[in-house]
Motif scaffolding. Sequence first.
Motif, mmCIF file in Angstrom:
data_model
loop_
_atom_site.group_PDB
_atom_site.id
_atom_site.type_symbol
_atom_site.label_atom_id
_atom_site.label_comp_id
_atom_site.label_asym_id
_atom_site.label_seq_id
_atom_site.Cartn_x
_atom_site.Cartn_y
_atom_site.Cartn_z
ATOM 1 N N SER A 1 -19.006 14.692 23.280
ATOM 2 C CA SER A 1 -17.719 14.153 22.851
ATOM 3 C C SER A 1 -16.703 15.264 22.580
ATOM 4 N N GLN A 2 -17.165 16.493 22.401
ATOM 5 C CA GLN A 2 -16.257 17.576 22.042
ATOM 6 C C GLN A 2 -15.827 18.424 23.236
ATOM 7 N N SER A 3 -16.823 18.797 24.068
ATOM 8 C CA SER A 3 -16.562 19.861 25.033
ATOM 9 C C SER A 3 -15.488 19.443 26.027
ATOM 10 N N ARG A 4 -14.547 20.335 26.232
ATOM 11 C CA ARG A 4 -13.471 20.095 27.181
ATOM 12 C C ARG A 4 -14.029 20.146 28.601
ATOM 13 N N GLY A 5 -15.021 21.016 28.773
ATOM 14 C CA GLY A 5 -15.520 21.271 30.116
ATOM 15 C C GLY A 5 -16.237 20.077 30.715
ATOM 16 N N THR A 6 -16.875 19.253 29.864
ATOM 17 C CA THR A 6 -17.589 18.116 30.417
ATOM 18 C C THR A 6 -16.586 17.149 31.015
ATOM 19 N N PRO A 7 -16.774 16.794 32.259
ATOM 20 C CA PRO A 7 -15.769 15.993 32.935
ATOM 21 C C PRO A 7 -15.576 14.644 32.263
ATOM 22 N N ALA A 8 -14.371 14.148 32.365
ATOM 23 C CA ALA A 8 -14.059 12.843 31.795
ATOM 24 C C ALA A 8 -14.704 11.762 32.636
ATOM 25 N N ALA B 1 -28.660 24.526 55.502
ATOM 26 C CA ALA B 1 -28.102 25.137 54.304
ATOM 27 C C ALA B 1 -29.229 25.815 53.531
ATOM 28 N N SER B 2 -28.858 26.743 52.617
ATOM 29 C CA SER B 2 -29.879 27.416 51.812
ATOM 30 C C SER B 2 -30.269 26.542 50.625
ATOM 31 N N VAL B 3 -31.426 26.834 50.024
ATOM 32 C CA VAL B 3 -31.883 26.072 48.861
ATOM 33 C C VAL B 3 -30.842 26.145 47.752
ATOM 34 N N GLY B 4 -30.291 27.347 47.553
ATOM 35 C CA GLY B 4 -29.295 27.520 46.496
ATOM 36 C C GLY B 4 -28.069 26.648 46.740
ATOM 37 N N ALA B 5 -27.628 26.603 48.000
ATOM 38 C CA ALA B 5 -26.457 25.784 48.327
ATOM 39 C C ALA B 5 -26.763 24.314 48.090
ATOM 40 N N GLY B 6 -27.982 23.884 48.466
ATOM 41 C CA GLY B 6 -28.367 22.490 48.267
ATOM 42 C C GLY B 6 -28.379 22.119 46.798
ATOM 43 N N LEU B 7 -29.025 22.960 45.982
ATOM 44 C CA LEU B 7 -29.045 22.686 44.543
ATOM 45 C C LEU B 7 -27.633 22.726 43.983
ATOM 46 N N GLY B 8 -26.802 23.627 44.544
ATOM 47 C CA GLY B 8 -25.414 23.714 44.095
ATOM 48 C C GLY B 8 -24.667 22.407 44.306
ATOM 49 N N GLU B 9 -24.932 21.746 45.443
ATOM 50 C CA GLU B 9 -24.299 20.450 45.707
ATOM 51 C C GLU B 9 -24.779 19.404 44.705
ATOM 52 N N GLY B 10 -26.083 19.424 44.401
ATOM 53 C CA GLY B 10 -26.621 18.509 43.398
ATOM 54 C C GLY B 10 -25.985 18.760 42.050
ATOM 55 N N ARG B 11 -25.825 20.034 41.736
ATOM 56 C CA ARG B 11 -25.217 20.417 40.465
ATOM 57 C C ARG B 11 -23.760 19.934 40.387
ATOM 58 N N ARG B 12 -23.060 20.009 41.528
ATOM 59 C CA ARG B 12 -21.666 19.543 41.550
ATOM 60 C C ARG B 12 -21.602 18.065 41.160
ATOM 61 N N LEU B 13 -22.505 17.258 41.733
ATOM 62 C CA LEU B 13 -22.512 15.832 41.410
ATOM 63 C C LEU B 13 -22.901 15.596 39.951
ATOM 64 N N LEU B 14 -23.889 16.354 39.485
ATOM 65 C CA LEU B 14 -24.350 16.182 38.104
ATOM 66 C C LEU B 14 -23.226 16.534 37.124
ATOM 67 N N ASP B 15 -22.527 17.652 37.407
ATOM 68 C CA ASP B 15 -21.395 18.029 36.560
ATOM 69 C C ASP B 15 -20.304 16.974 36.595
ATOM 70 N N ALA B 16 -20.107 16.365 37.770
ATOM 71 C CA ALA B 16 -19.069 15.344 37.889
ATOM 72 C C ALA B 16 -19.441 14.106 37.076
ATOM 73 N N MET B 17 -20.735 13.816 36.972
ATOM 74 C CA MET B 17 -21.156 12.677 36.152
ATOM 75 C C MET B 17 -21.034 12.998 34.673
ATOM 76 N N ALA C 1 -31.317 11.388 38.815
ATOM 77 C CA ALA C 1 -30.720 12.706 39.075
ATOM 78 C C ALA C 1 -31.504 13.464 40.146
ATOM 79 N N MET C 2 -32.767 13.060 40.386
ATOM 80 C CA MET C 2 -33.563 13.718 41.433
ATOM 81 C C MET C 2 -32.937 13.541 42.807
ATOM 82 N N THR C 3 -32.161 12.466 42.985
ATOM 83 C CA THR C 3 -31.575 12.221 44.302
ATOM 84 C C THR C 3 -30.323 13.069 44.536
ATOM 85 N N LEU C 4 -29.746 13.621 43.471
ATOM 86 C CA LEU C 4 -28.422 14.241 43.596
ATOM 87 C C LEU C 4 -28.378 15.423 44.558
ATOM 88 N N PRO C 5 -29.373 16.346 44.555
ATOM 89 C CA PRO C 5 -29.285 17.450 45.528
ATOM 90 C C PRO C 5 -29.282 16.945 46.977
#
Lengths: 337, 236
Positions: free
Chosen positions: A74-81, A172-188, B62-66
């Motif tokens: 509820s506080q952090s500005r960084g967490t997406p709305a 794509a590389s493993v790092g890039a793939g996880l990065g895409e997952g992370r992008r979605l997770l951060d967006a949620m 969340a496992m599906t997200l990557p």
Amino acid sequence: MLRLEYVYWLLGAFLVFTAAANLRERRFAVAGFWAILACPFLFGEAIAAALASGSRWPAQAMGVGVLALGILASQSRGTPALVPDRKNNKTAILGRTSQPKAEDPGASAQRFGNRLFGPALLIPLVTLLLALGGPHLHWNGATLLDAKQATLVALGLACSIAFVAALRVTRASVGAGLGEGRRLLDAMGWAALLPMLLATLGSVFAATGVGNAIAALVGDVIPVDSALACLLAFALGMVVFTTIMGNAFAAFPVMMAGIGLPLLVQRHGAAPAVLGSLGMLTGYCGTLLTPMAANFNIVPAVLLELRDQYGVIRAQWPTAIVLLAVNVVLMALLVWR
Amino acid sequence: MNYWPLLGVAVVVAGFALRRNPVLVVTVAGVVSALAAGMGIGDLLALLGRSFIDNRALLLLAMTLPVVGLLERFGLRERAREWIAGFRNLTLTRFLVAYLGLRQVLSMLGLYDLAGHAQTVRPLVAPMSEAAAARTVGELDEDERERVAALAAATDNVGRFFGEDVFLAFGAVLLIQGFYAQHGIALDPLAIALWALPTAIAAFVIHALRIAIFERRMRRRMRDTRPATERVNAEA
């Protein structure tokens, strides 16, 4: 044997990856949020085991973590709305995470064509095969999947296999793939946490006697001699209580103990199987109506980037109301057959 | 009877009505309810931690997200749109009603985690619905896109909810059976699950009708807002 715990560890590792990526970008509150959320997945079994052997402090520490998550979210500005900001999404894509060279998805779709469907369809297909066949597969004398949680273990495995397939298709590389997952997770953002937190609230409500208090209130109000009045009170009670708790499972034992069993079954002779089944489904109509059922109603609004966080509820409430009416009529016709 | 824990419910209702941050609302509601019940801080924290861990399966999506994120990066949603646009006779109604039926049948077989908002709706069903709608009415504006996407998500919910209870080993059926068993009434799970069928059929009919009505209204909206020349193009 593949246990659900292994899937949890994998998910915990993904959350740690997300936390680390945010830490590198100096978004400390967001990093802390995902790091704490990784704990139940990495240490959940250990905490439950400690609790069973009488040691309460790990569970209490997790409780402190839950409160911290609430404050961070509820506080952090960084967490997406909850209302997604397309521009922020863009900057996250172009951020410092290791990405493949930015390519226009439209052009890329032309290049890869239907091969893109393969990994996406692997998730349901592999889940299906493993869920049905897994408990019968044996390896070194043990069953391959834990039979009690076969579907969830299968889902975890299917996601891992599909991820490898997606990496091969896109190169794509493993790092890039996880990065895409992370992008979605951060967006949620905190919407990802909401389902777990709401279920936790349900447990707290049950433990503090909220359900019994509501059942007692309803019991005081209705004329208990009228079978139809009892039935209506039971049906509406299921809906209202499900709307408050976000979960028909939580409402069911409460309303059954308060009205269903003593008044409808024992006093008015309703058929228990029919009452139980239709009563539960009446509660499901309530699930379609409430933001408390976050994983069904709020999370998809975020996933689909709707500006209205209640957009999904708006699309389904008429179905719920009409079905509720049909259900009540069905109950009245069938329980006293 | 101690009615004070109901304060927690009041916090939830007020919090959602005032549109405060749901995470904060839920956290405060839990603490208020526990304190009103006279629970100590140590017990409260242990209860919170324990329940949080018990419910962690809810984050498995969340496992599906990557996978989904990576494929979307390389054009999965665009491809899904193109693919659907290639079908001559496919309308939004036909597509979503077929998905509704499929989802219900799969849930009845116990495969309710096969599809879902993260696994199938965002990467496939929502963009395909948008494409199917665009085929008949032309390019969607943002408002219409969101309406169609929301309807796709709602269709997934209805299909899942009113299919899963017909499945024998589903938690709800076992919960009903367990509740009665505790109170000395022995029931066969099959007897409970079968009574979910009438509602399952009713849910399919009602929601399918609503999808058809949605498409008709959408066509009318688009016709009203669109200049005549474009309309000719869209219909051609």
